[in-house]
Design a protein around this motif. Structure first.
Motif, short mmCIF file in Angstrom:
data_model
loop_
_atom_site.label_atom_id
_atom_site.label_comp_id
_atom_site.label_asym_id
_atom_site.label_seq_id
_atom_site.Cartn_x
_atom_site.Cartn_y
_atom_site.Cartn_z
N ASP A 14 0.51 7.36 19.78
CA ASP A 14 0.12 5.76 19.99
C ASP A 14 0.56 4.93 20.93
OD1 ASP A 14 0.25 5.73 16.93
OD2 ASP A 14 2.51 5.25 16.67
N GLY A 15 -0.69 6.36 22.26
CA GLY A 15 -0.41 5.50 23.62
C GLY A 15 1.07 5.36 24.28
N VAL A 16 1.60 5.58 23.70
CA VAL A 16 3.33 5.84 25.01
C VAL A 16 3.22 6.84 24.71
CG1 VAL A 16 5.30 4.47 24.11
CG2 VAL A 16 3.97 3.42 23.28
N VAL A 17 3.82 6.95 26.43
CA VAL A 17 4.01 8.63 27.34
C VAL A 17 5.38 8.03 27.43
CG1 VAL A 17 3.61 9.87 28.86
CG2 VAL A 17 1.66 8.48 27.93
N THR A 18 6.10 9.56 26.81
CA THR A 18 7.77 9.91 27.46
C THR A 18 7.04 10.86 28.37
OG1 THR A 18 8.01 9.52 25.05
CG2 THR A 18 9.63 10.40 26.36
N LEU A 19 7.61 10.63 29.00
CA LEU A 19 7.75 11.62 30.91
C LEU A 19 9.70 12.49 30.28
CD1 LEU A 19 5.68 10.38 33.70
CD2 LEU A 19 4.74 11.76 31.88
N SER A 20 9.16 13.75 30.57
CA SER A 20 11.22 14.32 30.08
C SER A 20 10.73 15.16 31.60
CB SER A 20 11.17 14.92 29.25
OG SER A 20 10.22 15.67 28.55
N GLY A 21 11.81 16.42 31.16
CA GLY A 21 12.52 17.40 32.23
C GLY A 21 12.70 17.30 33.66
N HIS A 22 12.32 17.51 35.13
CA HIS A 22 12.82 17.35 35.78
C HIS A 22 12.54 17.69 37.15
CE1 HIS A 22 13.54 21.32 36.81
NE2 HIS A 22 14.44 21.52 35.64
N VAL A 23 12.24 17.03 38.44
CA VAL A 23 11.75 16.62 39.63
C VAL A 23 12.72 17.32 40.95
CG1 VAL A 23 9.67 16.04 38.20
CG2 VAL A 23 12.02 14.68 39.86
N LYS A 24 11.89 17.27 41.32
CA LYS A 24 13.04 17.82 42.66
C LYS A 24 13.25 16.78 43.07
CE LYS A 24 11.09 22.62 43.38
NZ LYS A 24 10.40 23.87 44.09
N SER A 25 13.11 15.81 43.66
CA SER A 25 12.89 14.57 44.67
C SER A 25 13.20 13.02 43.76
CB SER A 25 12.30 13.95 46.21
OG SER A 25 10.58 14.53 45.63
N TYR A 26 13.36 12.44 44.21
CA TYR A 26 13.45 10.94 43.55
C TYR A 26 11.98 10.17 44.11
CZ TYR A 26 13.75 5.82 42.20
OH TYR A 26 13.61 4.62 41.74
N ALA A 27 10.97 10.71 44.97
CA ALA A 27 9.82 10.08 45.35
C ALA A 27 9.03 10.46 44.41
CB ALA A 27 9.51 10.46 46.78
N GLN A 28 9.49 12.18 44.28
CA GLN A 28 8.35 12.93 43.13
C GLN A 28 8.13 11.94 41.36
OE1 GLN A 28 8.51 17.06 42.47
NE2 GLN A 28 8.73 17.09 44.36
N LYS A 29 9.64 11.45 41.39
CA LYS A 29 10.00 11.08 39.90
C LYS A 29 8.96 9.65 39.77
CE LYS A 29 13.56 8.70 37.67
NZ LYS A 29 14.97 8.43 36.85
N VAL A 30 8.61 8.90 41.27
CA VAL A 30 8.00 7.43 41.31
C VAL A 30 7.33 7.65 41.07
CG1 VAL A 30 7.76 5.67 42.40
CG2 VAL A 30 9.95 6.49 41.96
N SER A 31 6.53 9.00 41.71
CA SER A 31 5.00 9.39 41.65
C SER A 31 4.63 9.49 40.90
CB SER A 31 4.79 10.43 43.63
OG SER A 31 4.87 9.64 44.16
N ALA A 32 4.98 10.47 39.30
CA ALA A 32 4.38 10.86 38.35
C ALA A 32 4.19 9.48 37.79
CB ALA A 32 5.84 11.63 37.62
N GLU A 33 5.17 8.61 37.95
CA GLU A 33 5.80 7.35 36.36
C GLU A 33 4.03 6.77 37.17
OE1 GLU A 33 8.07 3.06 36.10
OE2 GLU A 33 8.88 4.71 36.64
N ARG A 34 3.73 6.36 38.51
CA ARG A 34 3.30 5.40 38.90
C ARG A 34 1.74 6.10 38.48
NH1 ARG A 34 4.48 2.90 45.11
NH2 ARG A 34 6.35 1.17 44.01
#
Length: 215
Positions: free
Chosen positions: A31-51
């Protein structure tokens, strides 16, 4: 847009962004609500993915469950991270020395202190986000109270009317003390961000409560 098509678009967008390694990112949509799971190699990547996801048409909300898993031997001692964070804040932010304090525990940075403007708070967080070994950032910096506040509501509403990217008629601004409450409807997540930034740009605003709904 169907959830299936939205998920496909999100996966393509994450693959498209050069700063994001999307190989281990999982995406579910309901219903348009997105859940991101898994892992990334840096906090900067985490923020970029969310944005990147928040910018996309059709996204109503994001549940972010990504973990930061540093590459082997990529960890950095907490005291080293703290020293580097202080240096980069001093180099890149127009903030008097001593206004911001750094606490680092297991790679997670906590920012404390007081600044005059919201953009300074945001700049400090951005400056430490990409440091090697950082697994997260908690921004607890507060804004100093300002006594020369003049009609906060009028100034926010005027700023929204000047911005061509938002329909100011659908956004209602309520002010109580130094707290601004945004109500109404917007069409894109970016419009919410623009409205929040307009509110934070007015001197005297201590907190912004965003209750805007995506139409």
């Amino acid at each position: 847009m169907s959830d299936l098509n939205l998920r496909k678009n999100i996966l393509e967008e994450l693959e498209f962004q050069p700063e994001i390694d999307a190989a281990n990112i999982g995406v579910t949509v309901e219903d348009g609500v997105v859940t991101l799971s898994g892992h990334v190699k840096s906090y900067a990547q985490k923020v970029s993915a969310e944005r990147a996801v928040k910018r996309m048409k059709g996204v109503r909300a994001v549940a972010e469950e990504l973990q930061v898993r540093l590459d082997r031997n990529a960890g950095t001692a907490d005291d080293t991270i703290a020293a580097r964070a202080l240096k980069i804040i001093h180099w890149s932010c127009d903030i008097p020395e001593g206004d911001v304090k750094i606490i680092v525990q297991s790679g997670r940075i906590t920012l404390e202190g007081e600044v005059d403007w919201q953009y300074q708070k945001e700049t400090v967080e951005r400056s430490v986000r990409k440091l090697s070994g950082v697994t997260g950032v908690s921004n607890c910096i507060t804004l100093r109270p300002r006594l020369d506040v003049f009609d906060i509501q009028q100034r926010i509403e005027a700023a929204l009317k000047r911005n061509a990217e938002v329909d100011a008629q659908d956004i209602h601004v309520k002010v109580e003390g130094d707290v601004v409450r945004l109500e109404g409807r917007v069409h894109l997540w970016r419009e919410r961000q623009i409205a929040e930034r307009a509110a934070w740009s007015v001197p005297g605003v201590g907190r912004v409560e965003d209750h805007l709904l995506l139409a």
